[in-house]
Design an enzyme around this catalytic site. Structure first.
Site, PDB file in Angstrom:
ATOM      1  N   HIS A  76      48.747  47.263  42.487  1.00  0.00           N
ATOM      2  CA  HIS A  76      47.595  47.424  42.864  1.00  0.00           C
ATOM      3  C   HIS A  76      47.240  48.317  44.042  1.00  0.00           C
ATOM      4  O   HIS A  76      48.430  48.410  44.645  1.00  0.00           O
ATOM      5  CB  HIS A  76      46.869  45.968  43.145  1.00  0.00           C
ATOM      6  CG  HIS A  76      46.854  45.229  41.833  1.00  0.00           C
ATOM      7  ND1 HIS A  76      45.712  45.803  40.786  1.00  0.00           N
ATOM      8  CD2 HIS A  76      46.981  43.862  41.490  1.00  0.00           C
ATOM      9  CE1 HIS A  76      45.951  44.285  39.925  1.00  0.00           C
ATOM     10  NE2 HIS A  76      46.346  43.574  40.433  1.00  0.00           N
ATOM     11  N   CYS A 134      45.470  52.103  41.578  1.00  0.00           N
ATOM     12  CA  CYS A 134      44.276  52.528  42.143  1.00  0.00           C
ATOM     13  C   CYS A 134      44.300  53.221  43.200  1.00  0.00           C
ATOM     14  O   CYS A 134      44.900  52.800  44.250  1.00  0.00           O
ATOM     15  CB  CYS A 134      43.124  51.298  42.110  1.00  0.00           C
ATOM     16  SG  CYS A 134      42.727  50.488  40.545  1.00  0.00           S
TER      17      CYS A 134
END
Length: 336
Positions: free
Chosen positions: A182, A225
């Site tokens: 992430h 991301c």
């Protein structure tokens, strides 16, 4: 590339209007990836525009093969023979046609790779890791794995990996670091949700901190991301005096010979399927299966980007588009 484009235009110009219509039908249904859609063909009304579409979509190495397949279905054996010959000739790369050949990095010595993957809370991450490992092993990299690390473990393992490269110095050709986690703008997250700045990781391998990699490619593949924005897509319708250092001792910029690939533009989300894995890494696998090790890394990831850009994705039934971002300070071509 211009020589290939001109040859494609010449072939298309030799065809009648009914043949061109048939050509477009079989091209659209050729089964080749990335697909050429009806909308693509509508935006290429002339033979010149159609040639541009073919060469950009399938590049120099793939265009002859696609044409052979289409002409076989059209039963144009004369053109099949012509383009089979072109395919075997393995037409030169664009920079070989348009000027002096681009010098290559020496890749004969060992290649080192570091693969970090946060699997916890990231469905599909195991598939990503397997694809990346297989790709790197096919490209003759010696891999170091780091699975579900916290910040301390990640930085310790990266330091150990970097110091190992310094230790062998002249016996390394290339360094490749893959980080799958992430993330957000300028950082990735560990398994404990700790933030690690990407700039700190990049800096570890620069020409000052890792002299063994001076003038050698340092490649970073980031699958994370870069923010929370979603791109829904669109319907197509310096002046300061410079001082020159004439010192005889060779100097290098601190961050030369880097190649960094991000799975999305800044501030935007990256996409990952809970079963099949990340969009970018799936595309890496598909392009490698098609082209193997024939492409320079910039062309390789341009093809990866081509597949990603021309694929439609959905989140909660809403369309979302993705585009890769590549940053380069390479000074030569990288072939695995």
């Amino acid at each position: 590339m211009e020589a290939l484009r001109a040859r494609v235009v010449s072939t298309l110009d030799s065809m009648s209007q009914p043949e061109l219509k048939e050509f477009k039908f079989y091209l659209r249904n050729s089964g080749e990836e990335p697909r050429i859609t009806m909308q693509d063909l509508d935006r290429a009304p002339t033979t010149s525009a159609l040639a541009d579409l073919l060469v950009k979509r399938y590049v120099v190495s793939g265009t002859p093969r696609v044409l052979v397949r289409v002409f076989q279905r059209m039963r144009r054996n004369d053109l099949v023979a012509e383009w089979e010959t072109a395919s075997r000739m393995n037409l030169k790369r664009p920079y070989e046609n348009d000027g002096p050949g681009l010098e290559r990095y020496n890749m004969e010595k060992p290649r080192k790779a570091f693969v970090m993957c946060v699997k916890t809370g990231r469905p599909g991450a195991e598939q990503d890791r397997n694809i990346i490992r297989n790709w790197l092993e096919e490209c003759k990299f010696e891999c170091t794995s780091c699975i579900d690390p916290d910040e301390k473990e990640l930085m310790e393992k990266l330091t150990e990996f970097r110091d190992g490269i310094i230790g062998i110095k002249d016996d390394v050709s290339c360094c490749l670091v893959t980080l799958m986690a992430h993330g957000g703008k300028g950082f990735i997250k560990t398994v404990l949700d700790e933030r690690v700045n990407l700039s700190d990781i990049f800096e570890m391998f620069n020409n000052e901190n890792c002299p063994a990699l001076q003038e050698k490619p340092k490649i970073f593949v980031i699958q994370a991301c870069r923010g929370g924005r979603r791109d829904g897509g669109v319907v197509q319708a310096d002046d300061e005096p410079m001082e020159v250092d004439d010192s005889q001792k060779k100097r290098l910029p601190t961050f030369s010979d880097y190649y960094i690939i991000y799975p999305t533009q800044e501030d935007h989300v990256a996409l990952r399927h809970p079963k099949d894995g990340s969009v970018m890494i799936q595309a890496i696998d598909e392009v490698f299966r098609q082209h193997g090790k024939k492409l320079h890394i910039a062309d390789f990831f341009t093809q990866v980007n081509n597949r990603v850009v021309h694929t439609d994705f959905y989140m909660n039934k809403n369309p979302i588009k993705v585009v890769l971002v590549m940053e380069s300070t390479l000074t030569r071509a990288v072939y695995f």
